[in-house]
Design a protein around this motif. Structure first.
Motif, PDB file in Angstrom:
ATOM      1  N   ILE A  63       0.822  -1.213   0.000  1.00 50.16           N
ATOM      2  CA  ILE A  63       0.000   0.000   0.000  1.00 50.16           C
ATOM      3  C   ILE A  63       0.861   1.271   0.000  1.00 50.16           C
ATOM      4  N   PRO A  64       1.807   1.447   0.927  1.00 41.27           N
ATOM      5  CA  PRO A  64       2.592   2.695   0.909  1.00 41.27           C
ATOM      6  C   PRO A  64       3.457   2.856  -0.341  1.00 41.27           C
ATOM      7  N   ILE A  65       4.139   1.790  -0.751  1.00 41.51           N
ATOM      8  CA  ILE A  65       4.997   1.876  -1.926  1.00 41.51           C
ATOM      9  C   ILE A  65       4.156   1.930  -3.199  1.00 41.51           C
ATOM     10  N   GLY A  66       3.075   1.131  -3.235  1.00 41.50           N
ATOM     11  CA  GLY A  66       2.213   1.118  -4.413  1.00 41.50           C
ATOM     12  C   GLY A  66       1.520   2.443  -4.633  1.00 41.50           C
ATOM     13  N   MET A  67       1.065   3.081  -3.556  1.00 37.91           N
ATOM     14  CA  MET A  67       0.397   4.376  -3.690  1.00 37.91           C
ATOM     15  C   MET A  67       1.382   5.454  -4.128  1.00 37.91           C
ATOM     16  N   ALA A  68       2.607   5.383  -3.632  1.00 34.54           N
ATOM     17  CA  ALA A  68       3.635   6.336  -4.039  1.00 34.54           C
ATOM     18  C   ALA A  68       3.958   6.184  -5.523  1.00 34.54           C
ATOM     19  N   LEU A  69       4.061   4.937  -5.969  1.00 28.82           N
ATOM     20  CA  LEU A  69       4.336   4.671  -7.383  1.00 28.82           C
ATOM     21  C   LEU A  69       3.171   5.113  -8.265  1.00 28.82           C
ATOM     22  N   PHE A  70       1.955   4.856  -7.816  1.00 28.36           N
ATOM     23  CA  PHE A  70       0.762   5.252  -8.561  1.00 28.36           C
ATOM     24  C   PHE A  70       0.745   6.769  -8.761  1.00 28.36           C
ATOM     25  N   ALA A  71       0.981   7.512  -7.690  1.00 29.63           N
ATOM     26  CA  ALA A  71       0.986   8.977  -7.783  1.00 29.63           C
ATOM     27  C   ALA A  71       2.082   9.468  -8.716  1.00 29.63           C
ATOM     28  N   ALA A  72       3.250   8.824  -8.653  1.00 24.40           N
ATOM     29  CA  ALA A  72       4.354   9.217  -9.524  1.00 24.40           C
ATOM     30  C   ALA A  72       4.014   8.965 -10.987  1.00 24.40           C
ATOM     31  N   LEU A  73       3.379   7.838 -11.267  1.00 23.50           N
ATOM     32  CA  LEU A  73       2.985   7.518 -12.640  1.00 23.50           C
ATOM     33  C   LEU A  73       1.923   8.496 -13.152  1.00 23.50           C
ATOM     34  N   PRO A 153      -4.305  11.869  -1.900  1.00 24.72           N
ATOM     35  CA  PRO A 153      -3.954  13.288  -2.082  1.00 24.72           C
ATOM     36  C   PRO A 153      -2.577  13.636  -1.550  1.00 24.72           C
ATOM     37  N   ILE A 154      -2.138  12.957  -0.493  1.00 22.02           N
ATOM     38  CA  ILE A 154      -0.818  13.231   0.076  1.00 22.02           C
ATOM     39  C   ILE A 154       0.279  12.850  -0.915  1.00 22.02           C
ATOM     40  N   GLN A 155       0.183  11.642  -1.453  1.00 24.09           N
ATOM     41  CA  GLN A 155       1.197  11.178  -2.399  1.00 24.09           C
ATOM     42  C   GLN A 155       1.119  11.935  -3.722  1.00 24.09           C
ATOM     43  N   LEU A 156      -0.099  12.261  -4.149  1.00 24.06           N
ATOM     44  CA  LEU A 156      -0.260  13.015  -5.391  1.00 24.06           C
ATOM     45  C   LEU A 156       0.336  14.412  -5.250  1.00 24.06           C
ATOM     46  N   TRP A 157       0.145  15.013  -4.094  1.00 25.03           N
ATOM     47  CA  TRP A 157       0.742  16.323  -3.824  1.00 25.03           C
ATOM     48  C   TRP A 157       2.265  16.240  -3.876  1.00 25.03           C
ATOM     49  N   ALA A 158       2.851  15.211  -3.239  1.00 26.70           N
ATOM     50  CA  ALA A 158       4.302  15.066  -3.228  1.00 26.70           C
ATOM     51  C   ALA A 158       4.847  14.878  -4.643  1.00 26.70           C
ATOM     52  N   ALA A 159       4.164  14.052  -5.436  1.00 27.06           N
ATOM     53  CA  ALA A 159       4.611  13.804  -6.814  1.00 27.06           C
ATOM     54  C   ALA A 159       4.482  15.050  -7.676  1.00 27.06           C
ATOM     55  N   THR A 160       3.374  15.776  -7.517  1.00 28.59           N
ATOM     56  CA  THR A 160       3.154  16.983  -8.312  1.00 28.59           C
ATOM     57  C   THR A 160       4.101  18.095  -7.901  1.00 28.59           C
ATOM     58  N   TRP A 161       4.401  18.158  -6.635  1.00 28.03           N
ATOM     59  CA  TRP A 161       5.268  19.219  -6.106  1.00 28.03           C
ATOM     60  C   TRP A 161       6.726  19.029  -6.522  1.00 28.03           C
ATOM     61  N   LYS A 162       7.263  17.815  -6.272  1.00 25.58           N
ATOM     62  CA  LYS A 162       8.695  17.603  -6.480  1.00 25.58           C
ATOM     63  C   LYS A 162       9.045  16.403  -7.366  1.00 25.58           C
ATOM     64  N   GLY A 163       8.050  15.672  -7.831  1.00 29.33           N
ATOM     65  CA  GLY A 163       8.353  14.600  -8.766  1.00 29.33           C
ATOM     66  C   GLY A 163       8.418  13.212  -8.154  1.00 29.33           C
ATOM     67  N   THR A 164       8.878  12.263  -8.975  1.00 29.55           N
ATOM     68  CA  THR A 164       8.869  10.847  -8.624  1.00 29.55           C
ATOM     69  C   THR A 164       9.704  10.532  -7.392  1.00 29.55           C
ATOM     70  N   PHE A 165      10.896  11.100  -7.313  1.00 32.92           N
ATOM     71  CA  PHE A 165      11.797  10.778  -6.209  1.00 32.92           C
ATOM     72  C   PHE A 165      11.179  11.114  -4.857  1.00 32.92           C
ATOM     73  N   ILE A 166      10.599  12.306  -4.748  1.00 30.85           N
ATOM     74  CA  ILE A 166       9.998  12.716  -3.478  1.00 30.85           C
ATOM     75  C   ILE A 166       8.789  11.849  -3.149  1.00 30.85           C
ATOM     76  N   SER A 167       7.994  11.510  -4.167  1.00 28.53           N
ATOM     77  CA  SER A 167       6.834  10.653  -3.936  1.00 28.53           C
ATOM     78  C   SER A 167       7.255   9.293  -3.400  1.00 28.53           C
TER      79      SER A 167
END
Length: 252
Positions: A63-73, A153-167
């Motif tokens: 869940i944590p890694i998958g959601m982070a990857l989903f937001a980055a994609l 929304p948390i992971q999507l914000w991180a990805a939108t703000w700073k990109g894949t690495f931060i997400s």
């Protein structure tokens, strides 16, 4: 809003993101078939062993890694689509664009959860024996989905703000924090711990993978409604806050 959501669904059509999110849980079936090759012909493991394994690892790792990857994609996909430039030329509220994106991501995680539940059942019929724990399978799947919504929304914000690495970094940090907090009184303050904590009374497994004693405090079912309410409230609040941030960011 309907048009915005339709637009978002269209972006996912025939993309790797949709295939990964929805069909990744089918890995359980492939894994079960692979296991069957090395199991004695007359041996079937208990259903509880399968449930313990799947519902312990899913909230802790996937869940944590998958959601982070989903937001980055999703972020990368949006960049390919023009990075909101086309939408900004139209009279469309950035706030609603963000909310629509969160809703569509939630729908896709729901579809993934359905595939996940089906995969567990198929895997069990291949490798497990005895009575099927239907309630644990469905209750566990639904609770995992609901308690993971706040991360979108948390992971999507991180990805939108700073990109894949931060997400991905946030997802990895959340994974560690979630495991540490799940068995502690302060679990309510760590969204990444909610799926793991609620699996304790449903499945009867400690976050570290050890079977809980019958009278263990972690088996207290009163945490289930608390965790669900927390997740829904956090989803609403974090979606509004990140949507406001997105609106101001687009204005700039």
């Amino acid at each position: 809003m309907i048009n915005i959501m339709q637009s978002e669904f269209l972006k996912y059509k025939r993309t790797f993101t949709r295939k990964l999110i929805i069909f990744a849980p089918l890995f359980l079936v492939i894994y079960a078939l692979f296991q069957k090759l090395f199991m004695p012909a007359d041996y079937l493991r208990p259903w509880q062993l399968l449930i313990d394994l799947v519902y312990n690892w899913s909230p802790v790792l996937f869940i944590p890694i998958g959601m982070a990857l989903f937001a980055a994609l999703v972020k990368l996909q949006e960049e390919k689509a023009g990075n909101y430039r086309g939408l900004c030329t139209r009279n469309i509220s950035p706030f609603l664009i963000w909310v629509g994106k969160v809703i569509v991501m939630a729908v896709h995680t729901l579809l993934a959860t359905i595939v996940f539940i089906i995969s567990i059942i198929i895997s069990g019929f291949i490798t497990a024996g005895g009575a099927v724990p239907w309630f644990k399978i469905f209750a566990g799947g639904v609770v995992l989905w609901v308690t993971s919504l706040a991360l979108i929304p948390i992971q999507l914000w991180a990805a939108t703000w700073k990109g894949t690495f931060i997400s991905m970094a946030l997802g990895f940090t959340g994974m560690i924090a979630g495991v540490i907090a799940a068995a502690k009184p302060y679990w309510v303050y760590v969204p990444w711990s909610w799926p793991t904590r609620l699996m304790c009374p449903i499945i009867g497994i400690h976050p570290n993978g050890v079977l809980l004693e019958a009278l263990d405090p972690l088996r207290d079912p009163s945490v289930i409604p608390i965790g669900i309410i927390l997740s829904i409230m956090a989803l609403i609040i974090s979606t509004i806050l990140t949507a406001v941030w997105f609106t101001k960011r687009e204005v700039k």
